[in-house]
Write an enzyme that holds these catalytic residues in place. Sequence first.
Site, PDB file in Angstrom:
ATOM      1  N   CYS A   1      -7.013 -54.532  10.078  1.00 52.51           N
ATOM      2  CA  CYS A   1      -5.810 -54.247   9.294  1.00 52.51           C
ATOM      3  C   CYS A   1      -4.533 -54.381  10.105  1.00 52.51           C
ATOM      4  O   CYS A   1      -3.806 -53.406  10.300  1.00 52.51           O
ATOM      5  CB  CYS A   1      -5.927 -52.865   8.688  1.00 52.51           C
ATOM      6  SG  CYS A   1      -7.222 -52.876   7.459  1.00 52.51           S
ATOM      7  N   GLU A   2      -4.290 -55.560  10.630  1.00 51.73           N
ATOM      8  CA  GLU A   2      -2.958 -55.864  11.146  1.00 51.73           C
ATOM      9  C   GLU A   2      -2.758 -57.367  11.158  1.00 51.73           C
ATOM     10  O   GLU A   2      -3.712 -58.131  11.311  1.00 51.73           O
ATOM     11  CB  GLU A   2      -2.685 -55.226  12.502  1.00 51.73           C
ATOM     12  CG  GLU A   2      -3.557 -55.613  13.645  1.00 51.73           C
ATOM     13  CD  GLU A   2      -3.058 -54.943  14.930  1.00 51.73           C
ATOM     14  OE1 GLU A   2      -2.086 -55.443  15.487  1.00 51.73           O
ATOM     15  OE2 GLU A   2      -3.642 -53.926  15.347  1.00 51.73           O
TER      16      GLU A   2
ATOM     17  N   GLY B   1      -7.025 -69.523  38.984  1.00 58.76           N
ATOM     18  CA  GLY B   1      -8.068 -69.950  38.063  1.00 58.76           C
ATOM     19  C   GLY B   1      -7.890 -71.359  37.540  1.00 58.76           C
ATOM     20  O   GLY B   1      -6.908 -71.667  36.852  1.00 58.76           O
TER      21      GLY B   1
ATOM     22  N   TYR C   1     -13.484 -64.069  28.758  1.00 60.24           N
ATOM     23  CA  TYR C   1     -12.489 -63.158  28.191  1.00 60.24           C
ATOM     24  C   TYR C   1     -12.644 -63.046  26.669  1.00 60.24           C
ATOM     25  O   TYR C   1     -11.668 -62.884  25.947  1.00 60.24           O
ATOM     26  CB  TYR C   1     -11.066 -63.596  28.580  1.00 60.24           C
ATOM     27  CG  TYR C   1     -10.903 -63.751  30.072  1.00 60.24           C
ATOM     28  CD1 TYR C   1     -10.956 -62.642  30.905  1.00 60.24           C
ATOM     29  CD2 TYR C   1     -10.731 -65.006  30.665  1.00 60.24           C
ATOM     30  CE1 TYR C   1     -10.843 -62.777  32.286  1.00 60.24           C
ATOM     31  CE2 TYR C   1     -10.617 -65.145  32.047  1.00 60.24           C
ATOM     32  CZ  TYR C   1     -10.677 -64.025  32.845  1.00 60.24           C
ATOM     33  OH  TYR C   1     -10.570 -64.154  34.208  1.00 60.24           O
TER      34      TYR C   1
ATOM     35  N   PRO D   1     -13.603 -68.032  40.889  1.00 57.78           N
ATOM     36  CA  PRO D   1     -13.380 -68.501  39.520  1.00 57.78           C
ATOM     37  C   PRO D   1     -14.095 -67.624  38.498  1.00 57.78           C
ATOM     38  O   PRO D   1     -15.188 -67.113  38.743  1.00 57.78           O
ATOM     39  CB  PRO D   1     -14.015 -69.901  39.533  1.00 57.78           C
ATOM     40  CG  PRO D   1     -15.106 -69.797  40.551  1.00 57.78           C
ATOM     41  CD  PRO D   1     -14.629 -68.813  41.592  1.00 57.78           C
ATOM     42  N   GLY D   2     -13.463 -67.450  37.371  1.00 61.79           N
ATOM     43  CA  GLY D   2     -14.092 -66.754  36.256  1.00 61.79           C
ATOM     44  C   GLY D   2     -14.211 -67.731  35.094  1.00 61.79           C
ATOM     45  O   GLY D   2     -15.264 -68.311  34.829  1.00 61.79           O
ATOM     46  N   ARG D   3     -13.066 -67.965  34.452  1.00 61.88           N
ATOM     47  CA  ARG D   3     -13.023 -68.800  33.245  1.00 61.88           C
ATOM     48  C   ARG D   3     -13.714 -70.158  33.433  1.00 61.88           C
ATOM     49  O   ARG D   3     -14.477 -70.589  32.572  1.00 61.88           O
ATOM     50  CB  ARG D   3     -11.549 -69.031  32.891  1.00 61.88           C
ATOM     51  CG  ARG D   3     -11.329 -69.751  31.590  1.00 61.88           C
ATOM     52  CD  ARG D   3      -9.863 -70.166  31.442  1.00 61.88           C
ATOM     53  NE  ARG D   3      -8.921 -69.183  31.862  1.00 61.88           N
ATOM     54  CZ  ARG D   3      -8.300 -68.300  31.054  1.00 61.88           C
ATOM     55  NH1 ARG D   3      -8.567 -68.296  29.770  1.00 61.88           N
ATOM     56  NH2 ARG D   3      -7.429 -67.459  31.548  1.00 61.88           N
TER      57      ARG D   3
ATOM     58  N   ARG E   1      -8.028 -63.035  22.426  1.00 58.80           N
ATOM     59  CA  ARG E   1      -7.116 -64.002  23.051  1.00 58.80           C
ATOM     60  C   ARG E   1      -6.065 -64.584  22.099  1.00 58.80           C
ATOM     61  O   ARG E   1      -4.890 -64.664  22.449  1.00 58.80           O
ATOM     62  CB  ARG E   1      -7.897 -65.127  23.736  1.00 58.80           C
ATOM     63  CG  ARG E   1      -8.909 -64.632  24.776  1.00 58.80           C
ATOM     64  CD  ARG E   1      -9.452 -65.737  25.653  1.00 58.80           C
ATOM     65  NE  ARG E   1      -8.442 -66.234  26.564  1.00 58.80           N
ATOM     66  CZ  ARG E   1      -7.780 -67.340  26.417  1.00 58.80           C
ATOM     67  NH1 ARG E   1      -8.044 -68.140  25.403  1.00 58.80           N
ATOM     68  NH2 ARG E   1      -6.852 -67.687  27.275  1.00 58.80           N
TER      69      ARG E   1
END
Length: 421
Positions: free
Chosen positions: A343-344, A239, A372, A275-277, A313
Amino acid sequence: MNRLDVSLLPHLLDGVDLRQLATHVPTPFYAYSANAIRGRVSELQDALQGLDYRVCYAVKANPTAAVLQLMAEQGVGADIVSVGEMQRSLRAGIPADRIVFSGVGKTADEIAAALEAGVWRFNVESVDELDMLQAVAARMGVQARASVRINPDVDAGTHEKISTGKSENKFGVAIDEAREWFASAASRPEVRLDGLHMHIGSQILSLAPFREALHCMRTFHDELVAQGHVIACIDLGGGLGVAYRPEDQPVAVADYAALIREVFAGFGGTLVLEPGRHLVAEAGVLVTRVIRIKHGLDRSFLVLDAAMNDLLRPSLYEAWHEIVPLHDEPRPRVRYDVVGPVCETGDTFARARPMPACATGDLVRIGNAGAYGASMGSTYNSRPLIAEVMLDSGRYAVVRRRQTLDEMIAGEQLPGQWHEA
Ligand code: LLP
């Protein structure tokens, strides 16, 4: 897409004022520029002109129907890793004969469904899968086209969780094993093994790992051809990275294409890119609103209405995304820990990020979120999946509305009837 324009006029995307848009569509939501996606696709197609090539968009990056339809309109195929991605691609108008099926865990049912649909070829990742492909094709009375995914053992210099081409990764097989597959190809008559595939990782910002991996593929190709094997297709996954940080220097598409031309000069088959991104990341933003500003002992928290379930991400890879308030008036620069309501502690988009001071209710855009982003969204903390909006030359269309509570819990039921296992 012109990065300078984006930083000067952060509220504008594809001719649409995101602040206006947020009066029609409740935050948080993803917005994608159709023209930015078209631009990325045609830039790549122009760079490859004259070659026998096929671009198969990696659907996992963003599988929304409206995005897939843009790909179909420009003649782009699909790289899929599940039957779900196959069905989405077919429904969006991507023909089966432009679909390649990748992934280490294809099941017999998935292979059968893909053969039934007539996908172009399978990128096969293990001998077990090769045997399964042979068995399923034989049962169905068809021949499957296959490429062996080579693991070229190349370090793509990317985050360890998105590196795919090192020998310690689960993907592909070593050249020695691939050699055996070709040598024993006659024992699997229902599989036409006539392709090579690789994918060395994602978000790659240097040409060097591509050069190393491409040369490795070419050398192996030449060896196979010298032995009399026919190689009809070489799939050059890996990529191309995009500029998440202002200082990131992505590989120029023209340089990447020149490398491909140089290394595969004289190759008589089809070259595939997946390709993706690169095609969608920079076209997308996540538009979110400040819920409140909380002053801690030694830091201030900017609490947004978007969270890690919407954009994972930063939490998963410590990925850096540009975060820009959409207000016009000048404000002093401050530092915020930018967080969501989940809540983390991992629900953090950025730590100590310098940015203009914000107020409750301000809109903020998180950049480079077209890849993504929505595709890795979840309903963690029972937060419904958020809306996605396509922008096109000043117009907008909601292409996925925000999930309702009923849709989020559809399929759940209380144990009214128990069965003996
Ligand atoms: N083909 C195969 C076989 C892949 O495994 C991948 C990505 C692609 C194509 C597309 O790669 P791209 O052009 O998008 O770099 N969730 C991570 C990225 C994981 C990518 C995994 N494979 C992230 O958010 O950075």
